[in-house]
Design a protein around this motif. Sequence first.
Motif: not given
Length: 142
Positions: A18-21, A115-120, A125-128
């Motif tokens: 999931x995106x969360x993971x 913060x730099x999430x694990x999967x940049x 994508x989240x920001x977009x």
Amino acid sequence: MDSSDQTTAPPRPLRPRTPYEALGGGETIQRIVNRFYDLMDGETQYAALRAMHAADLAPMRRSLAGWLSAWAGGPRDWFEENPGKCMMSAHRGLGVQREVAGQWADAMARAIAEVGPADRDMGKLMAERLDMMANAMAATPE
Ligand code: HEM
């Protein structure tokens, strides 16, 4: 069927991540949200957005992190605590202006990048997607 097939453990069903993971889970999401509200609270360029919010941002830090976690495919507690609540409808009465929606999306994009999430790539994508959502809130006034 060859007898060796029966001793081989069946393959575990594949479940897409999931995106969360991919982002790094609830801890990363809470850090993004905390940075987002710190930016909103501390920088004058977000003053109009800050002025729309209550003095105490602590409830928002919890609520936005809960909503984002559920939205990204993580624990659904926020949706269960707020049955039927739609984020777009909840913002309709706030009179979100385009400029302020831009402030929201800008602060969020910065918070995610810092913060730099694990999967940049997932972070981008989240920001977009959140930028599109914030702009849609402004584009559909009451
Ligand atoms: C994708 C974009 C957005 C998301 C995901 C989002 C999410 C949220 C959430 C989860 C809440 C709390 C709802 C609750 O606990 O009942 C909230 C409240 C609020 N949001 Fe947003 N929001 C977004 C965009 C915006 C924008 C663009 C603005 C203003 C320009 C805005 C202003 C507010 C305000 C003023 C509140 C109430 C805060 C308070 O009571 O202190 N939001 N939002």
